[in-house]
Design a protein around this motif. Structure first.
Motif: not given
Length: 418
Positions: A133, A369, A72, A347, A362, A365, A129-130
């Motif tokens: 978003n 996470y 990430l 986000m 980043s 996230s 995912d990042a």
């Protein structure tokens, strides 16, 4: 006075390309959730196929989480360099390849192969995912209205659909090594089609605003400095705390609410599963409802409301007596609604300045996470001493901390005006 996202022109809100991109982002969120749940729903078969104890299956899952957490911090740099469409597609392929390799390892009874596959899957999941978003935040800005919670609701829809498919596969005794490769190939084809509708990512000076990162022609050391410099920004770190609290609130329910119902209220596994389904339903509904609420009342007001709902729900669920299961279920609904919006709004807040969006997303996230990585084992250790229900009270601490820093998520223009 509302604190809605910065408005695009009226012309851009009706641009067919932007609307198509919005549908594509929703589809990519659905497919991300579909892959996640396809694996998670077959964990009993994975456990049986490998002959693992609960502690060893926990370690195996931790390996995948570490893969996501390591990848990430570099996700912003990757999106800046490759653009969101190529990043989403490339890491969706890595996600699918990792799950396929893990399924082969299950069939062969090779724990090491499964572990390698889960690292690939974790890296693919984290960057995918990042990147999605970031694309969602760009589309949201072009639409001029809040849509990020709806995209995250799409993730929940994907998890529910995949759970249904996995249940049928398990009932038909379809091996994991057949089920997973088939579904992830189909989901990857869906990603291929979806990213073709993403907003274009130009090169040169325009790329900064479009992909949310620094100029692609800047020296490599400059890109690295800007990517990692976001870790020193106070507002970004505070938004990360908001997302961390939301991630812990959601993740604790994902991992423990069913067990807490079974052990804490003396109910059977079916009631535990239904209670978890109630939580997911409440969270998904709030994500669909949240788009209108955020546009009308603004981020700060709605995030404070969600924190209050989550705190009330957690306290109800953890503290009511065992013979008041109905009141605990009310708590689960409040808990689910309260957990719904922190992550997607975080986000959006990290993406307020398109020039720095990639680096900031980043960071946020990664912080969020880390909750999924550290939360489950810590709660598990606490539950050994006080029980599952009372262990969940620990989540109230980050919820209160997140409540105290929510103003950091206010839109940038609102912050500048204060």
């Amino acid at each position: 006075m509302t604190a809605a996202p910065a408005r695009a022109s009226e012309r851009s809100t009706t641009d067919p390309a932007v609307r198509a991109a919005s549908r594509a982002v929703f589809a990519v969120f659905v497919l991300n959730g579909f892959n996640f749940s396809s694996w998670a729903a077959r964990l009993p078969a994975v456990r049986d196929g490998l002959g693992l104890t609960p502690s060893r299956i926990g370690v195996l899952l931790l390996i995948g989480s570490i893969g996501s957490l390591l990848a990430l911090p570099l996700s912003g740099l990757l999106v800046t360099r490759l653009g969101a469409p190529r990043t989403v597609l490339g890491f969706a392929i890595l996600n699918a390849s990792g799950l396929t390799l893990a399924s082969i390892g299950v069939a062969a009874g090779q724990v090491a192969v499964v572990g390698i596959g889960l690292v690939m899957y974790g890296v693919g999941t984290g960057v995918w995912d990042a990147a999605m978003n970031l694309e969602g935040a760009l589309v949201e800005q072009r639409l001029g209205r809040t849509v990020m919670p709806r995209y995250h609701a799409g993730f929940s829809v994907g998890t529910a659909a995949a759970a249904g498919v996995a249940a049928i596969a398990a009932w038909l005794q379809v091996p994991v090594v057949v089920h997973l490769p088939v579904v992830v190939v189909l989901s990857t084809l869906g990603v291929v089609l979806a990213v073709r509708q993403f907003l274009p990512t130009p090169t040169g000076h325009g790329a900064s605003a479009q992909v949310g990162g620094p100029n692609l022609h800047a020296p490599s050391e400059g890109r690295l400095r800007r990517a990692f410099g976001a870790w020193l920004e106070g507002r970004t770190l505070l938004i990360g705390l908001v997302v961390l609290a939301a991630a812990l609130t959601e993740g604790s329910a994902n991992d423990w609410v069913a067990l807490a119902v079974v052990d804490g209220f003396g109910k059977d596994n079916a009631v535990g599963a239904l209670t978890f389904g109630l939580f997911v339903t409440a969270m998904t509904a709030m994500r669909f409802l949240g788009t209108a609420l955020l546009d009308r009342y603004g981020r700060v007001v709605i995030l404070r409301l969600c924190s209050g709902l989550a705190l009330a729900g957690l306290l109800l669920f953890a503290l009511v007596s065992e013979d008041m299961m109905w009141l605990a279920l009310v708590g689960v609904v409040l808990w689910g609604m309260g957990a719904a919006l922190g992550f997607p709004v975080g986000m959006s807040a990290a993406s307020d300045d398109p020039l720095r969006a990639a680096a900031r997303v980043s960071v946020v996230s990664t912080i969020g996470y880390s909750a999924f990585l550290a939360g489950p084992p810590l709660l598990g250790m606490l539950a050994q001493h006080v029980g599952y229900r009372h262990a969940l009270l620990a989540i109230a601490i980050p919820v209160v901390i997140g409540l105290g820093v929510i103003r950091a998520a206010a839109p940038v223009r609102a912050n500048l005006a204060q």
